[in-house]
Design a protein around this motif. Structure first.
Motif, mmCIF file in Angstrom:
data_model
loop_
_atom_site.group_PDB
_atom_site.id
_atom_site.type_symbol
_atom_site.label_atom_id
_atom_site.label_comp_id
_atom_site.label_asym_id
_atom_site.label_seq_id
_atom_site.Cartn_x
_atom_site.Cartn_y
_atom_site.Cartn_z
ATOM 1 N N ALA A 403 -20.462 40.227 3.516
ATOM 2 C CA ALA A 403 -19.032 40.272 3.210
ATOM 3 C C ALA A 403 -18.793 40.824 1.808
ATOM 4 C CB ALA A 403 -18.428 38.871 3.340
ATOM 5 N N SER A 404 -19.615 40.440 0.853
ATOM 6 C CA SER A 404 -19.445 40.904 -0.518
ATOM 7 C C SER A 404 -19.677 42.409 -0.628
ATOM 8 C CB SER A 404 -20.419 40.163 -1.445
ATOM 9 O OG SER A 404 -20.181 38.771 -1.416
ATOM 10 N N ILE A 405 -20.719 42.901 0.040
ATOM 11 C CA ILE A 405 -20.994 44.343 0.013
ATOM 12 C C ILE A 405 -19.858 45.112 0.647
ATOM 13 C CG2 ILE A 405 -22.504 46.135 0.933
ATOM 14 C CD1 ILE A 405 -24.824 44.155 0.645
ATOM 15 N N THR A 406 -19.338 44.624 1.770
ATOM 16 C CA THR A 406 -18.247 45.309 2.460
ATOM 17 C C THR A 406 -16.979 45.295 1.618
ATOM 18 O OG1 THR A 406 -19.224 44.560 4.558
ATOM 19 C CG2 THR A 406 -17.006 45.474 4.644
ATOM 20 N N LEU A 407 -16.689 44.171 0.977
ATOM 21 C CA LEU A 407 -15.526 44.105 0.082
ATOM 22 C C LEU A 407 -15.666 45.077 -1.084
ATOM 23 C CD1 LEU A 407 -14.919 40.253 -0.029
ATOM 24 C CD2 LEU A 407 -13.292 41.971 0.800
ATOM 25 N N TYR A 408 -16.867 45.158 -1.644
ATOM 26 C CA TYR A 408 -17.096 46.105 -2.734
ATOM 27 C C TYR A 408 -16.894 47.540 -2.248
ATOM 28 C CZ TYR A 408 -19.357 48.775 -6.406
ATOM 29 O OH TYR A 408 -19.616 49.697 -7.378
ATOM 30 N N GLY A 409 -17.359 47.838 -1.009
ATOM 31 C CA GLY A 409 -17.152 49.169 -0.446
ATOM 32 C C GLY A 409 -15.681 49.491 -0.279
ATOM 33 N N SER A 410 -14.891 48.505 0.157
ATOM 34 C CA SER A 410 -13.447 48.716 0.294
ATOM 35 C C SER A 410 -12.817 48.995 -1.072
ATOM 36 C CB SER A 410 -12.799 47.481 0.926
ATOM 37 O OG SER A 410 -13.314 47.237 2.213
ATOM 38 N N HIS A 411 -13.242 48.237 -2.094
ATOM 39 C CA HIS A 411 -12.720 48.451 -3.453
ATOM 40 C C HIS A 411 -13.104 49.839 -3.966
ATOM 41 C CE1 HIS A 411 -11.684 47.731 -7.629
ATOM 42 N NE2 HIS A 411 -12.929 48.060 -7.980
ATOM 43 N N ALA A 412 -14.363 50.237 -3.753
ATOM 44 C CA ALA A 412 -14.816 51.541 -4.212
ATOM 45 C C ALA A 412 -14.038 52.667 -3.521
ATOM 46 C CB ALA A 412 -16.307 51.697 -3.952
ATOM 47 N N ALA A 413 -13.738 52.499 -2.237
ATOM 48 C CA ALA A 413 -12.970 53.517 -1.515
ATOM 49 C C ALA A 413 -11.552 53.628 -2.062
ATOM 50 C CB ALA A 413 -12.943 53.176 -0.024
ATOM 51 N N ARG A 414 -10.923 52.480 -2.392
ATOM 52 C CA ARG A 414 -9.576 52.516 -2.963
ATOM 53 C C ARG A 414 -9.576 53.199 -4.325
ATOM 54 N NH1 ARG A 414 -9.281 47.235 -0.759
ATOM 55 N NH2 ARG A 414 -9.839 46.321 -2.795
ATOM 56 N N VAL A 415 -10.574 52.916 -5.148
ATOM 57 C CA VAL A 415 -10.668 53.551 -6.465
ATOM 58 C C VAL A 415 -10.851 55.053 -6.322
ATOM 59 C CG1 VAL A 415 -12.105 53.737 -8.537
ATOM 60 C CG2 VAL A 415 -11.536 51.488 -7.614
ATOM 61 N N ALA A 416 -11.693 55.474 -5.378
ATOM 62 C CA ALA A 416 -11.921 56.905 -5.171
ATOM 63 C C ALA A 416 -10.646 57.603 -4.713
ATOM 64 C CB ALA A 416 -13.033 57.109 -4.136
ATOM 65 N N ARG A 417 -9.887 56.954 -3.823
ATOM 66 C CA ARG A 417 -8.620 57.559 -3.369
ATOM 67 C C ARG A 417 -7.619 57.642 -4.517
ATOM 68 N NH1 ARG A 417 -9.557 54.404 1.368
ATOM 69 N NH2 ARG A 417 -8.200 52.764 0.564
ATOM 70 N N ALA A 418 -7.579 56.599 -5.355
ATOM 71 C CA ALA A 418 -6.647 56.601 -6.494
ATOM 72 C C ALA A 418 -6.986 57.715 -7.478
ATOM 73 C CB ALA A 418 -6.687 55.246 -7.197
ATOM 74 N N ARG A 419 -8.274 57.997 -7.664
ATOM 75 C CA ARG A 419 -8.667 59.069 -8.576
ATOM 76 C C ARG A 419 -8.331 60.435 -8.013
ATOM 77 N NH1 ARG A 419 -14.685 56.827 -10.344
ATOM 78 N NH2 ARG A 419 -13.949 55.222 -11.825
ATOM 79 N N GLN A 420 -8.397 60.573 -6.697
ATOM 80 C CA GLN A 420 -8.105 61.862 -6.092
ATOM 81 C C GLN A 420 -6.616 62.150 -6.019
ATOM 82 O OE1 GLN A 420 -9.970 61.679 -2.256
ATOM 83 N NE2 GLN A 420 -12.059 61.851 -3.074
ATOM 84 N N LEU A 421 -5.781 61.108 -5.993
ATOM 85 C CA LEU A 421 -4.351 61.306 -5.813
ATOM 86 C C LEU A 421 -3.712 62.118 -6.935
ATOM 87 C CD1 LEU A 421 -1.920 60.729 -4.047
ATOM 88 C CD2 LEU A 421 -1.583 58.575 -5.276
ATOM 89 N N PRO A 422 -3.976 61.844 -8.241
ATOM 90 C CA PRO A 422 -3.353 62.653 -9.288
ATOM 91 C C PRO A 422 -3.738 64.125 -9.194
ATOM 92 C CG PRO A 422 -4.250 60.642 -10.202
ATOM 93 C CD PRO A 422 -4.743 60.726 -8.796
ATOM 94 N N HIS A 423 -4.991 64.416 -8.809
ATOM 95 C CA HIS A 423 -5.417 65.797 -8.668
ATOM 96 C C HIS A 423 -4.674 66.502 -7.552
ATOM 97 C CE1 HIS A 423 -8.642 65.269 -11.585
ATOM 98 N NE2 HIS A 423 -9.044 64.169 -10.938
ATOM 99 N N ARG A 424 -4.469 65.789 -6.428
ATOM 100 C CA ARG A 424 -3.736 66.377 -5.314
ATOM 101 C C ARG A 424 -2.268 66.597 -5.683
ATOM 102 N NH1 ARG A 424 -6.079 62.568 -0.399
ATOM 103 N NH2 ARG A 424 -8.192 63.467 -0.379
ATOM 104 N N THR A 425 -1.689 65.637 -6.451
ATOM 105 C CA THR A 425 -0.301 65.783 -6.876
ATOM 106 C C THR A 425 -0.141 66.976 -7.808
ATOM 107 O OG1 THR A 425 -0.021 63.394 -6.679
ATOM 108 C CG2 THR A 425 1.640 64.614 -7.970
ATOM 109 N N ALA A 426 -1.081 67.119 -8.747
ATOM 110 C CA ALA A 426 -1.028 68.257 -9.688
ATOM 111 C C ALA A 426 -1.182 69.565 -8.939
ATOM 112 C CB ALA A 426 -2.127 68.096 -10.726
ATOM 113 N N ALA A 427 -2.077 69.589 -7.954
ATOM 114 C CA ALA A 427 -2.258 70.826 -7.188
ATOM 115 C C ALA A 427 -1.015 71.174 -6.397
ATOM 116 C CB ALA A 427 -3.459 70.645 -6.240
#
Length: 429
Positions: A403-427
């Motif tokens: 459960a802890s590994i899966t929760l960490y994976g969900s958190h990592a995926a959200r962080v990755a999406r948040a980092r990509q969003l400003p780049h997509r908005t700028a583009a």
């Protein structure tokens, strides 16, 4: 302008003939059914042989006059050897082929399986089981790589689910057959029976398996293999999947290594044949692993893992009851959760690794079976020290880890999406 070269052989005349390229296997296509049946038979034989002594551990303990922890080495030696040999044998499969590796592994494992019943001592039985586990190591990773190469991506989870379903049927039928044979004629007869059953599966595998059409041999370069393995071990997603496989199998190894001892003791005092029949709950694993593809399509990979974790934890808690019906219900939930989680994680490994798939699958199998060895040994030691509740405690810790590994994976995926969003908005601007 002359026509572009297509790679087809050039013949004399006014045109260059085109040859149809082979198409990857998928449901409804020629060869898919034969492939599914062949790997189902391989999966059945693999689990039947690998865990052939697990349901017989109380009888092995009595026969050699040893403790549960000592007898559990007849299981842990096989799974531990598999974990150690799966990576080098997967490297050999990159050079010599998936089908050749699976064939030789099957032949050797079955041959040793026919010798195991005649082991004169616990030490010799453990050694033979280690050799058997090393031979079996050539099957799972090669099978996963074979499927990743020969099956269309959209059908991959379902195909792997069928292979895992063969594992569950093998685990179930092997334990039932050995249990009743042991009750009637002794534990050695039980082991001989499962060896003969695996021999029949090996024959079916050799007859049915279609030849590999997309395999391309790679050079057997230890440095290249080392670089590939290092690359996989640097991949955060693969590392999480390896951890999930190891921890799920820790649960499974602990529960199914010890459950026979619990049921043969008071207040249940069940016979060996009845205990073997309890493994009919593996049918639930057959259904849950085969349905893993649909589960991922509906809930996503992490959603499917959360559901598997919850189901397994509920089963463990339910198994603490002194009611036989409650224990059986708990085993059903544990088995369903485990096989669903294993099918999802192993399929994700095959899809995540774009190169060196055999090594990626081998690392997963190493982690998976190391978890089995750890779970079986720790579970037996805990039971010998403090009873079933201690075994369940170890299994629950492993579930919390998943459960802890899966929760960490969900958190990592959200962080990755948040980092990509400003780049997509700028583009977009």
């Amino acid at each position: 302008m002359p026509p572009a070269h297509t790679g087809a052989p050039v013949t004399s005349g006014a045109f260059t003939p085109s040859f149809p390229q082979p198409e990857a296997l998928s449901p409804g296509r020629p060869g898919y059914r034969r492939m599914s049946l062949a790997l189902f038979a391989a999966g059945l034989a693999t689990f039947a042989l690998l865990y052939s002594t697990q349901a017989l551990l109380p009888a092995v303990s009595a026969g050699f006059g040893v403790t549960a922890g000592q007898a559990s080495w007849t299981v842990s030696a096989a799974t531990g050897a598999l974990a150690l040999f799966v990576l080098p044998l997967s490297a050999l499969s990159e050079r010599f082929g998936r089908t050749r590796m699976m064939t030789w592994s099957m032949v050797i494992a079955v041959g040793v399986g026919l010798l195991v019943p005649f082991a004169p001592s616990l030490e010799s039985l453990v050694v033979l089981r280690a050799v058997q586990g090393a031979a079996i190591a050539g099957i799972p990773a090669s099978a996963m790589a074979y499927l990743a190469e020969e099956v269309k991506p959209r059908a991959l989870v379902g195909a792997i689910g069928l292979f895992v379903a063969g594992n569950s049927i093998g685990g179930m039928s092997g334990r039932i057959v050995t249990g009743w044979a042991a009750q009637l004629w002794g534990w050695r007869a039980g082991l001989l029976t499962v060896g003969l059953m695996a021999l029949a599966c090996a024959v079916a595998f050799l007859v049915l398996l279609p030849r590999a059409r997309f395999f391309r041999p790679a050079s057997l370069n230890p440095r290249a293999v080392g670089r590939t393995v290092a690359g996989h071990l640097r991949d955060p997603l693969l590392l999480r999947l390896y951890g999930i496989g190891a921890l799920f199998m820790t649960v499974f190894g602990a529960v199914y290594t010890v459950i026979g001892y619990r049921l043969v003791d008071e207040p249940f005092s069940l016979g060996q044949g009845v205990i073997g029949s309890i493994f009919l709950v593996y049918l639930v694993g057959t259904v849950s692993s085969a349905a893993a593809g649909q589960l991922v399509a509906r809930t996503g990979r992490r959603g499917a893992l959360y559901l598997a974790v919850t189901t397994t934890a509920l089963g463990l808690l339910l198994s603490l009851s002194d009611s036989l019906a409650a224990i059986l219900a708990g085993l059903v939930l544990i088995t369903a959760g485990f096989f669903a989680g294993h099918a999802v994680a192993s399929a994700a490994v095959s899809r995540t690794a774009t190169s060196g798939r055999a090594q990626a699958s081998a690392l997963y199998q190493s982690a998976y079976y190391l978890g089995s060895s750890a779970g079986g040994t720790l579970g037996a030691l805990a039971y010998h020290a403090s009873g079933w509740a201690a075994t369940v405690g170890i299994a629950l810790l492993a579930v919390v880890g998943v459960a802890s590994i899966t929760l960490y994976g969900s958190h990592a995926a959200r962080v990755a999406r948040a980092r990509q969003l400003p780049h997509r908005t700028a583009a977009a601007r």
